[in-house]
Every structure is written in structure tokens, then in C-alpha cells.
Design an enzyme around this catalytic site. Structure first.
Site, PDB file in Angstrom:
ATOM      1  N   GLU A 264       0.778  -1.402  -0.038  1.00 37.08           N
ATOM      2  CA  GLU A 264      -0.009  -0.005   0.116  1.00 37.08           C
ATOM      3  C   GLU A 264       0.834   1.426  -0.222  1.00 37.08           C
ATOM      4  OE1 GLU A 264      -1.008   3.155   1.838  1.00 37.08           O
ATOM      5  OE2 GLU A 264      -1.939   1.956   3.310  1.00 37.08           O
ATOM      6  N   CYS A 300      -2.101   7.811   4.712  1.00 36.60           N
ATOM      7  CA  CYS A 300      -2.266   7.467   3.090  1.00 36.60           C
ATOM      8  C   CYS A 300      -3.646   7.929   2.802  1.00 36.60           C
ATOM      9  CB  CYS A 300      -2.044   6.244   3.262  1.00 36.60           C
ATOM     10  SG  CYS A 300      -3.111   5.185   4.062  1.00 36.60           S
TER      11      CYS A 300
END
Length: 526
Positions: A264, A300
Site C-alpha cells: 500500500e 495515506c
């Protein structure tokens, strides 16, 4: 007690001479602990133990693995304030964030324990044989998921607990039946050691095989590279930068036997502001100022890109956003290097294109404290300059002003893959602007309506993943119980003696799980 040693199965080890310390960004000084970087011998030992442990652990029942995961959560909780104080000293994050992340870590572990106890996650699928079928007999075929082997997990800089030592990657891999070797993040090695010690205590209390978990220290990339290339490692979990995740992915793909990497990585999480939302400019300006600066922008899912169509109403929203941003005092970033990278990122944006400042905190900031900044740019300039499309990790966002809906859709189409995309507006607009909605859907893993992207719920329906480069595989999530399937592979049994089948595939369904039998979802016996 922090020893600074590597945890290799049941052994504390410090064979190497290379050492490092962590850093307190709030006090702008090194922490006192000294950590020993893992040697090649220690890496090999950890993988050997994990390989041996896998032969037992892969066959453990869901109930037994669930006991292990619950014990880990209990042991983390038992560390108490020592864990919170260490977390704060290494990350610069406040106590509330530390407590919240600890809670989330325990929620994740217990959620996977619940999943294991229920048991249907193995996706048992059965097509009963029909020996009398014409013109050809149909074989009996039964399929389910099995663990793939030892997994290497890279700790994340911005989540010392929930995405690191006992975070989602580790919890889901252990739940699947895979031993885990964590390559701890050098920014929070002490936090990692405390959590690793809790995992070891839980493993011993629940009689797990030696080597089911190890924790390796590293201040650079060498230990990670060795792990990724080691033939005993069967998959990798990573949360971090695009550069780091892409390098690991390429390394794993170049092995003699390539392995999957579930990384990720970066995301700017575009937000599309539709006209109806602009009637509440003050509300959304405040919400997004808070979201942009939440955690000093070190998420994120930080909303790094805001898109809208030019006009008086959108200008009013931009002005309100700038005013809100200017009032938010800076908070500490995770490390001086991250703070410097943030400043460099903002400077690259401002020097590479004609941008206008929307709002910024202009007061004095302490060392390593990131002052928020929001800029705006014309869509034509944005489309012509790839630098503006990149993530700036920190309390930053860029407002892109489009001439019309058509240009707005062109901007969306020009974006790379993202974790999230948000729309602010009403149902009527979603219907009327279906092209914009569809364009955004093609770029993201999660579509949000009338909210902020920061804050990722841990639940079965959550999908925390998206098209490259936000992740290396958009099909999988790193949050929620579905993350378990990353560490598995399906095996089909054809014409197998019924008494030798795994319990999940046996006719009498002793586990009482939900299965697909001849195309129908059922928990009945056959």
C-alpha cells in the site's frame, strides 16, 4: 524493558556490530535506546524457524489460532503506559492518537479471531461428483484456501502500531496460518520491540511453535532486501512510499521463484466538490482543514487534491478553506527527515508551476513541526505538469480549478490510481454527473460521499486498496478481515476419499461453516 535486540523466535539476538537509535521529533533529540541491526545469519535463522513453524502452524484449527490472536491483544494491552510513552517518544504523535491506535490494533486482532472461530473465510466450494453423468462422468471437486508460508511484513512509519509489528498485515497473516517475520521500522524500533515481546509472550502462553513470529531491526534497506529475496519467504506486506513499495515489488518479481507483494503506497485521494456542496462552504472548509492537518497530514488517505468548477461559489469555498487552514497550529511530524521531505515537496510544487497560495499557518513553528499549506492552480496548468499530481506527505492540499464539468472529468482521467475518491454533493448531482462519478470510480478503491477520506473503518466491507500506484494489487485490501485472503492460495481436491478431506470440505460439515455446494450457498450437510 527495551533491549535493542532482535527477537528471533524465542531468542533475543544481537550478533551484529551495526547499531542505531530512534529520535524524539518533539524534543528534537535522540532517544536513549540502542538497537542492533540484524545480520544475515540472524535473518537466515528467523526464516529457518518460520519455515519449520509453518509445518505445524498451517494445520492448527481456527479456534487455536484465534486464541493466539486474542492473547496478543491482551498482552499488548497489558504493557500499559510504557507502550504509550514509548510510542509518543518515537513518533511525536499525541497521547490520544497513541491510545486510539492501540485500540485499533487490538480490534483488528480480535476481529480476525472472530473470523477464525466462525470459519467460513476458507471459501469452501464443492461440486459433488456425478459418476453417471452422460456423456462423461463428472468428477467430485472440492476447493478451499490454504496458507502460503512465511510472510515478511514491513513496519509503516506513520502507524507504529496499527500498520506495523502487530498491525493488519501481521494479524491477517497469522490468522491465515502463516508465520510472520517483521522488518521493524527504524523510526519506532522501541515501540516495535515492546509489541514483539507481547507477541512472543502470547505465543508461549498458547503453545505456538517456535518461529511463528520474529522481529528484526534495521536502519536501512539491506535487511529488507535480504528478506524479500530469501527463498523461504513466500509473500511480502508493505505500507509506505511509492519508491519503497515499487522497489520491493521489482525485487520480489526478479526472484527465481517470484512471490506476491501486497504494498500500500502513495495516494492523493481526490475530492470532487459539486455545486450543491458549495451551499455549505463554511462547513466543508472547516471539515477539510481538519482532515488535511489530521495527524500532521501523515495519513495515506490525506485529501491532497480538491477539484471543482470555477465560479463565485467555488471561490468562496477556497477562501474559507484558506482561512481555516491559517488558524491551525503546526504539530510534530514523525522525524526530521520526513519534515524536510515535506518542505521539499511543497517547494517543488511551488517552483514548478504557477500556483497561488490559498492559506498557510504563518506563525512560528517548533523544529520538525509541519505548518499546513493549501495552494490552488488552474486545471490547464495541472494537466500539463505531472509534478502537481504527486503526493506531498504532510499537511498539504492542492485545489484544482476547472473551467467546466468536461475539463473536470479530463483531470480525473489524468490521475493515477488512488486509495480513495470523495464526492461532495447530493443524489441528484450524482445522477446528472454520472460521467464524473464513473471516471472517479475507475481511479479508486473506495468512493466516499459527503465525508472526509481520513479515518478508515476496520470492518468486513472496507476496501483499503486501489489501482497502481496506490497499491500493487487493486483486488486486495490491507484493512478489514478480507485482508486474510492475501496470504492464501486455493487447492482443489479431485475424487478424494471423503474421510481424508479437510474438515471444511467433508460431507457432514463438522465446522458448521457456510459453503458453496453445487452453486448454492449453504451450511447444510451433503
Amino acid at each position: 524493558m527495551i533491549t535493542g535486540k532482535n527477537i528471533i523466535g524465542n531468542l533475543n539476538s544481537a550478533k551484529g556490530t551495526a547499531t542505531f537509535k530512534t529520535f524524539n521529533p518533539v524534543e528534537n533529540r535522540e532517544n536513549p535506546w540502542v538497537f542492533h541491526q540484524a545480520t544475515n545469519d540472524e535473518i537466515n535463522h528467523a526464516v529457518q524457524l518460520a519455515t519449520e513453524a509453518f509445518q505445524q502452524y498451517k494445520n492448527f484449527s481456527g479456534k487455536r489460532k484465534a486464541e493466539f490472536l486474542r492473547a496478543i491483544a491482551d498482552e499488548i494491552e497489558a504493557i500499559g503506559e510504557d507502550l504509550m510513552n514509548t510510542y509518543i517518544a518515537e513518533s511525536g504523535l499525541p497521547q490520544g492518537r497513541a491510545q486510539g491506535e492501540r485500540g485499533r490494533t487490538m480490534v483488528q486482532l480480535r476481529a480476525f479471531a472472530d473470523l477464525l472461530e466462525e470459519g467460513s473465510w476458507v471459501e469452501a466450494t464443492i461440486d459433488v461428483g456425478q459418476p453417471d453423468k452422460k456423456p462423461m462422468a463428472k468428477p467430485d471437486i472440492r476447493k478451499m484456501l490454504f496458507p502460503i508460508g512465511p510472510v515478511a511484513v514491513f513496519g509503516a512509519s506513520n502507524f507504529p502500531l496499527a500498520f506495523s509489528t502487530a498491525g493488519g498485515d501481521t494479524a491477517s497473516a497469522l490468522a491465515a496460518g502463516c508465520p510472520v517475520i517483521v522488518k521493524g521500522h527504524p523510526l519506532h524500533a522501541a515501540t516495535g520491540e515492546l509489541v514483539a515481546s507481547a507477541i512472543l509472550k502470547a505465543a508461549q502462553k498458547t503453545n505456538m511453535p517456535n518461529g511463528v513470529f520474529s522481529n528484526l531491526n534495521s536502519s536501512g534497506i539491506a535487511v529488507g532486501q535480504e528478506l524479500v529475496q530469501h527463498p523461504g519467504i513466500k509473500a511480502v506486506g508493505f505500507t509506505g512510499s511509492i519508491a519503497g513499495g515499487t522497489a520491493i515489488y521489482k525485487l520480489a518479481s526478479s526472484r527465481e521463484v517470484p512471490i506476491p507483494v501486497f504494498a500500500e503506497m502513495g495516494s492523493v485521494n481526490p475530492v470532487v466538490v459539486l455545486p450543491s456542496a458549495l451551499k455549505e462552504s463554511a462547513h466543508w472548509a472547516k471539515q477539510y482543514a481538519l482532515s488535511i492537518t489530521n495527524g500532521t497530514g501523515q495519513f495515506c488517505t490525506n485529501p491532497g487534491l480538491i477539484l471543482g468548477v470555477k465560479g463565485e461559489a467555488f471561490t468562496k469555498f477556497i477562501t474559507a478553506l484558506g482561512e481555516e487552514i491559517a488558524q491551525i497550529s503546526p504539530t510534530s511530524m514523525l522525524h526530521p527527515t520526513i519534515f524536510k521531505a515535506y518542505e521539499k515537496g511543497v517547494e517543488q510544487v511551488t517552483s514548478s508551476a504557477e500556483t497561488t497560495l490559498v492559506g498557510a499557518y504563518n506563525g512560528k513553528a517548533a523544529p520538525n513541526f509541519g505548518a499546513a499549506k493549501v495552494l490552488t492552480v488552474d486545471a490547464e496548468v495541472f494537466l500539463a505538469n505531472p509534478v502537481l499530481h504527486h503526493e506531498v506527505f504532510g499537511p498539504y492540499s492542492l485545489v484544482v480549478q476547472c473551467d467546466n464539468d468536461q475539463q473536470l472529468q479530463v483531470v480525473i482521467n489524468a490521475l493515477q490510481g488512488q486509495l480513495t475518491g470523495t464526492l461532495l454533493g447530493n443524489a441528484k448531482e450524482l445522477f446528472e454527473k454520472a460521467g464524473i462519478v464513473d471516471a472517479l470510480k475507475e481511479k479508486v478503491g473506495r468512493l466516499i460521499l459527503n465525508g472526509v477520506p481520513t479515518g478508515v473503518e476496520v470492518c468486513a466491507a472496507m476496501h483499503h486498496g486501489g489501482p497502481f500506484p496506490s497499491t500493487t494489487n487493486a483486488k486486495y485490501t490491507s484493512v478489514g478481515v478480507s485482508a486474510i485472503t492475501r496470504w492464501t492460495r486455493p487447492v482443489a481436491y479431485q475424487n478424494w476419499p471423503l474421510e481424508l478431506l479437510p474438515e471444511a470440505l467433508q460431507n457432514d460439515n463438522p465446522l458448521k461453516i457456510h459453503r458453496i455446494v453445487d452453486g448454492l450457498h449453504t451450511s447444510n450437510t451433503i
